[in-house]
Motif scaffolding. Structure first.
Motif, PDB file in Angstrom:
ATOM      1  N   THR B  40       0.826  -1.206   0.000  1.00 59.09           N
ATOM      2  CA  THR B  40       0.000   0.000   0.000  1.00 59.09           C
ATOM      3  C   THR B  40       0.860   1.255   0.000  1.00 59.09           C
ATOM      4  OG1 THR B  40      -1.686  -1.190   1.250  1.00 59.09           O
ATOM      5  CG2 THR B  40      -1.849   1.223   1.224  1.00 59.09           C
ATOM      6  N   SER B  41       1.855   1.285   0.887  1.00 57.31           N
ATOM      7  CA  SER B  41       2.651   2.516   1.020  1.00 57.31           C
ATOM      8  C   SER B  41       3.903   2.517   0.150  1.00 57.31           C
ATOM      9  CB  SER B  41       3.072   2.730   2.468  1.00 57.31           C
ATOM     10  OG  SER B  41       4.125   1.835   2.822  1.00 57.31           O
ATOM     11  N   LYS B  42       4.575   1.373  -0.002  1.00 51.80           N
ATOM     12  CA  LYS B  42       5.895   1.297  -0.665  1.00 51.80           C
ATOM     13  C   LYS B  42       6.787   2.443  -0.171  1.00 51.80           C
ATOM     14  CE  LYS B  42       4.160  -1.308  -4.586  1.00 51.80           C
ATOM     15  NZ  LYS B  42       4.559  -2.023  -5.774  1.00 51.80           N
ATOM     16  N   CYS B  43       6.793   2.648   1.124  1.00 54.72           N
ATOM     17  CA  CYS B  43       7.469   3.799   1.710  1.00 54.72           C
ATOM     18  C   CYS B  43       8.104   3.380   3.033  1.00 54.72           C
ATOM     19  CB  CYS B  43       6.458   4.922   1.918  1.00 54.72           C
ATOM     20  SG  CYS B  43       7.119   6.327   2.834  1.00 54.72           S
ATOM     21  N   LEU B  44       9.403   3.583   3.135  1.00 54.16           N
ATOM     22  CA  LEU B  44      10.137   3.146   4.317  1.00 54.16           C
ATOM     23  C   LEU B  44       9.645   3.832   5.585  1.00 54.16           C
ATOM     24  CD1 LEU B  44      12.444   1.450   5.420  1.00 54.16           C
ATOM     25  CD2 LEU B  44      13.934   3.415   5.043  1.00 54.16           C
ATOM     26  N   GLU B  45       9.389   5.144   5.511  1.00 52.80           N
ATOM     27  CA  GLU B  45       8.966   5.887   6.701  1.00 52.80           C
ATOM     28  C   GLU B  45       7.645   5.356   7.226  1.00 52.80           C
ATOM     29  OE1 GLU B  45      10.267   7.189   4.028  1.00 52.80           O
ATOM     30  OE2 GLU B  45      11.859   8.570   4.650  1.00 52.80           O
ATOM     31  N   VAL B  46       6.772   4.918   6.350  1.00 51.72           N
ATOM     32  CA  VAL B  46       5.492   4.345   6.792  1.00 51.72           C
ATOM     33  C   VAL B  46       5.735   2.988   7.455  1.00 51.72           C
ATOM     34  CG1 VAL B  46       3.243   3.475   6.041  1.00 51.72           C
ATOM     35  CG2 VAL B  46       4.149   5.596   5.052  1.00 51.72           C
ATOM     36  N   ALA B  47       6.517   2.128   6.802  1.00 52.46           N
ATOM     37  CA  ALA B  47       6.773   0.783   7.340  1.00 52.46           C
ATOM     38  C   ALA B  47       7.459   0.869   8.704  1.00 52.46           C
ATOM     39  CB  ALA B  47       7.630  -0.020   6.360  1.00 52.46           C
ATOM     40  N   VAL B 233      -3.577   1.117   6.682  1.00 56.84           N
ATOM     41  CA  VAL B 233      -2.648   2.160   7.116  1.00 56.84           C
ATOM     42  C   VAL B 233      -3.096   3.551   6.648  1.00 56.84           C
ATOM     43  CG1 VAL B 233      -1.024   1.976   5.162  1.00 56.84           C
ATOM     44  CG2 VAL B 233      -0.187   2.636   7.422  1.00 56.84           C
ATOM     45  N   PHE B 234      -3.687   3.593   5.460  1.00 57.51           N
ATOM     46  CA  PHE B 234      -4.234   4.854   4.950  1.00 57.51           C
ATOM     47  C   PHE B 234      -5.770   4.845   4.953  1.00 57.51           C
ATOM     48  CE2 PHE B 234      -0.294   4.881   1.983  1.00 57.51           C
ATOM     49  CZ  PHE B 234       0.483   5.434   2.980  1.00 57.51           C
ATOM     50  N   PHE B 235      -6.354   3.686   4.786  1.00 58.40           N
ATOM     51  CA  PHE B 235      -7.778   3.528   4.487  1.00 58.40           C
ATOM     52  C   PHE B 235      -8.147   4.279   3.194  1.00 58.40           C
ATOM     53  CE2 PHE B 235      -8.565   2.493   9.141  1.00 58.40           C
ATOM     54  CZ  PHE B 235      -8.935   1.185   8.900  1.00 58.40           C
ATOM     55  N   ASP B 236      -9.370   4.085   2.718  1.00 58.47           N
ATOM     56  CA  ASP B 236      -9.812   4.745   1.488  1.00 58.47           C
ATOM     57  C   ASP B 236     -11.327   4.623   1.387  1.00 58.47           C
ATOM     58  OD1 ASP B 236     -10.216   2.059   0.679  1.00 58.47           O
ATOM     59  OD2 ASP B 236      -8.364   2.002  -0.474  1.00 58.47           O
ATOM     60  N   LEU B 252      -5.101   9.685   3.179  1.00 54.66           N
ATOM     61  CA  LEU B 252      -4.515  10.042   1.887  1.00 54.66           C
ATOM     62  C   LEU B 252      -5.473  10.925   1.089  1.00 54.66           C
ATOM     63  CD1 LEU B 252      -1.769   8.807   1.078  1.00 54.66           C
ATOM     64  CD2 LEU B 252      -2.993   7.193  -0.345  1.00 54.66           C
ATOM     65  N   SER B 253      -4.936  11.944   0.415  1.00 49.62           N
ATOM     66  CA  SER B 253      -5.745  12.716  -0.535  1.00 49.62           C
ATOM     67  C   SER B 253      -4.822  13.324  -1.578  1.00 49.62           C
ATOM     68  CB  SER B 253      -6.531  13.822   0.179  1.00 49.62           C
ATOM     69  OG  SER B 253      -5.661  14.749   0.780  1.00 49.62           O
ATOM     70  N   VAL B 254      -5.409  13.718  -2.701  1.00 52.17           N
ATOM     71  CA  VAL B 254      -4.641  14.347  -3.777  1.00 52.17           C
ATOM     72  C   VAL B 254      -5.010  15.824  -3.823  1.00 52.17           C
ATOM     73  CG1 VAL B 254      -4.245  14.433  -6.264  1.00 52.17           C
ATOM     74  CG2 VAL B 254      -4.456  12.215  -5.110  1.00 52.17           C
ATOM     75  N   ASN B 342     -10.566   6.499  -4.036  1.00 48.88           N
ATOM     76  CA  ASN B 342     -11.274   5.222  -3.936  1.00 48.88           C
ATOM     77  C   ASN B 342     -10.382   4.165  -3.308  1.00 48.88           C
ATOM     78  OD1 ASN B 342     -13.747   5.845  -5.258  1.00 48.88           O
ATOM     79  ND2 ASN B 342     -12.695   5.758  -7.242  1.00 48.88           N
ATOM     80  N   HIS B 343      -9.175   4.062  -3.832  1.00 49.48           N
ATOM     81  CA  HIS B 343      -8.306   2.925  -3.499  1.00 49.48           C
ATOM     82  C   HIS B 343      -6.899   3.458  -3.250  1.00 49.48           C
ATOM     83  CE1 HIS B 343      -6.850  -1.372  -4.710  1.00 49.48           C
ATOM     84  NE2 HIS B 343      -6.477  -1.005  -3.509  1.00 49.48           N
ATOM     85  N   ALA B 344      -6.482   3.431  -1.993  1.00 46.99           N
ATOM     86  CA  ALA B 344      -5.210   4.035  -1.592  1.00 46.99           C
ATOM     87  C   ALA B 344      -4.023   3.384  -2.303  1.00 46.99           C
ATOM     88  CB  ALA B 344      -5.034   3.919  -0.080  1.00 46.99           C
ATOM     89  N   CYS B 345      -4.052   2.055  -2.493  1.00 46.87           N
ATOM     90  CA  CYS B 345      -2.925   1.368  -3.142  1.00 46.87           C
ATOM     91  C   CYS B 345      -2.743   1.864  -4.579  1.00 46.87           C
ATOM     92  CB  CYS B 345      -3.142  -0.146  -3.153  1.00 46.87           C
ATOM     93  SG  CYS B 345      -3.506  -0.859  -1.538  1.00 46.87           S
TER      94      CYS B 345
END
Lengths: 373, 373
Positions: B40-47, B233-236, B252-254, B342-345
């Motif tokens: 979902t995150s592909k982000c070290l800081e999140v993991a 972790v983010f939900f959606d 998460l938002s854009v 819709n979908h955080a991933c």
């Protein structure tokens, strides 16, 4: 064909070169300049081949693209999305680095803002006005008085250079006649806008039109100075459905591997899910709905009995629709399939590289593509 | 809120921390280990924050993820997609670098292949068998004799470690009762598979289950050793539609910018198209279809009258559905909007960075995320 690649992998076929030649020859014959839209490839090696074939400058959809292609030596770039204040400092940096950058506006507010930003920073931005010729998205109608108001406000730190339109509704058409009519509508309405501006005293040097379907369908392009098109370079199933290419012209596919079976359901599971294909279901509204893409064998021969109906992030689920067979025997775990995409721009955007298949059948080369803003 | 960012930009809200705490507390209370899915995150800081909260190891969907997280110091990783031959050399490199990597198989052919590859290279791969507990995708049914055949072939260069299942069909459910029942089905069928294997003489150390909806709905997890979940972790909006979070929990938002208007159509055009949102229309089949996302003002208050119905590559078209107003006066060119995905991933995957909003309202920090295979 065995490629010895980790999958999923985005393959680019040499037939891209024929697609490049076809569009360039057509537009040269029609007597207009061609400014390809590089949002499809986001790849320097692809853009270089378009320029080598005769293209004059490029079109981009983000300032990131402008920056990346400029760094690689391409110096004449049209940013074909209406500019907003938060992007002007980025545009300014590019202009000051000597990029010949053209911006787009479609409102008095932004014309004023761009002009002011130019004055404040001691530069003059070249600006096109976006014209709406088919009602599908943005732009100003040719007869709208707003058109002249916007042009009148491009002064001081901004220079009015011309008009630009994109007949995106051509993607919904299916017959050569309808496509030719849309190309003529796109041309004539954009030329009308230019004439109105000229009649009001504005030099209108650029008359820029285009989409892949209209560029391939226009009978003549009188009054047009340049055409833009993007997806033609790879083509895709949506373009085949519109009728402007054959499926065999499509240069892009996703190589994937069978990772499992569900014989009771008639399913083959692969490692190309929506992350590898994108969620683009562009053929859904067309005569032939390909699901998440057209399933082919490793040599890119279509397997009509396999429908790519479901996709999870890293799993594709292919439904066998033919007579009962031993799926695991016919398509064993580890065997390769190729998926031809609905929409080349969307599938390409999921991948960091193209694996370029050489015509002699040797090992594929790796071309980088970039993403983001 | 004015963020002074070039748009579109992916914003990450501090409420992520509450989502992390909620899942960890829940699973700790249920007495099982938690192995978050970082696809979902592909982000070290999140993991890192998931691990700091108590997670034990991570789950990945690609070997690229395994590689990136291992390089950053995470050493216990489950690759939760069935392995195929073309990825084994990559897995071997990671194993030899001392990653505690667990692989997944669901066929005799791959069990044999992995075992042989291990012997040939002087290593022993830890392997789970994928079990199907809801018929939604891959895996072996608990009662299928194949289960024991696969385990029997994990010998030599492969070591059978346990069973894994993912009740992905929980995404289609809507009521707490149905979700709790699916969580129990996922648990009991996976435990059944483990018991059958144990009865046949195979030590079955790992019993791994999970999806965000079932992890948040399980009443007890007897016999389960670890749970996996990612999108929590983010939900959606999809998870809000399933009922396992509130819209206000979505982290998460854009962030996007109004670039134009079509008053005759009631349209606002923004610079967040499908490239910024993805083409994921995950709420389409739910009670509330949000189009390409839920439109909010700059402070993330929903604007119910704006429907995000159409998206092009870098253009979003928002339809005003309320009483007639002057759209350009209410949402002028240059003003900011935020779109909840819709979908955080899928939306996350379109972006190279998260702009992390600090709780004190200062300038956002930039966290990198990676992509590709």
């Amino acid at each position: 064909m065995s490629l010895n690649l980790e999958t999923p992998a985005l393959l680019l076929h040499a037939r891209m070169q024929q697609n490049i030649a076809r569009m360039q020859q057509r537009l040269s014959a029609l007597g207009v300049a061609f400014r390809p839209h590089v949002k499809t490839s986001k790849c320097l090696e692809v853009a270089r081949r378009q320029l080598a074939a005769g293209a004059q400058g490029i079109t981009v959809s983000t300032l990131k693209e402008a920056e990346q292609f400029f760094e690689a030596g391409i110096s004449d770039i049209l940013y074909a999305v209406a500019i907003v204040p938060n992007k002007l400092d980025h545009a300014l940096r590019l202009l000051r680095a000597d990029l010949r950058l053209t911006l787009l506006v479609e409102s008095v507010a932004m014309a004023e803002h761009v002009a002011r930003h130019g004055v404040q920073n001691g530069v003059c931005y070249d600006v096109l006005i976006e014209v709406d010729t088919d009602g599908h998205r943005s732009g100003i109608a040719p007869a709208d008085p707003l058109l002249l108001d916007v042009a009148a406000n491009l002064r001081g730190g901004a220079r009015f250079k011309g008009v630009m339109t994109h007949a995106g509704s051509s993607y919904d058409l299916r017959t050569p006649e309808a496509l030719a009519a849309m190309a003529e509508q796109e041309r004539s309405r954009c030329v009308d806008a230019a004439e109105r501006l000229r009649a009001a005293g504005h030099a209108c040097e650029v008359v820029s039109v285009g989409s892949t379907p209209t560029a391939l369908s226009a009978v003549h392009l009188e009054g047009v100075t340049e055409v833009r098109a993007g997806v033609y370079v790879f083509f895709d199933l949506v373009m085949a459905g519109v009728g402007v290419c054959r499926v065999g012209d499509i240069a892009l596919s996703v190589l994937c591997t069978v990772i499992g079976h569900r014989p009771d359901q008639g399913w083959i599971i692969t490692d190309a899910g929506w992350m590898a294909m994108s969620r683009d279901r562009g053929t859904q509204k067309q005569a032939r709905d390909y699901g998440y893409g057209m399933v082919c064998d490793a040599d890119c021969n279509a397997i009509a009995e396999l429908a790519f109906d479901q996709a999870n992030q890293e799993h594709g689920v292919l439904q066998w629709t033919g007579a009962e067979i031993d799926l695991a025997a016919r398509y064993p775990v580890g065997s390769s399939l190729r998926i031809v995409p609905n929409h080349a721009c969307a599938t390409g955007a999921q991948h960091p590289f193209y694996y370029v298949l050489p015509q002699d059948g040797g090992a594929p080369r790796k071309w980088q593509r970039f993403s983001g803003w």
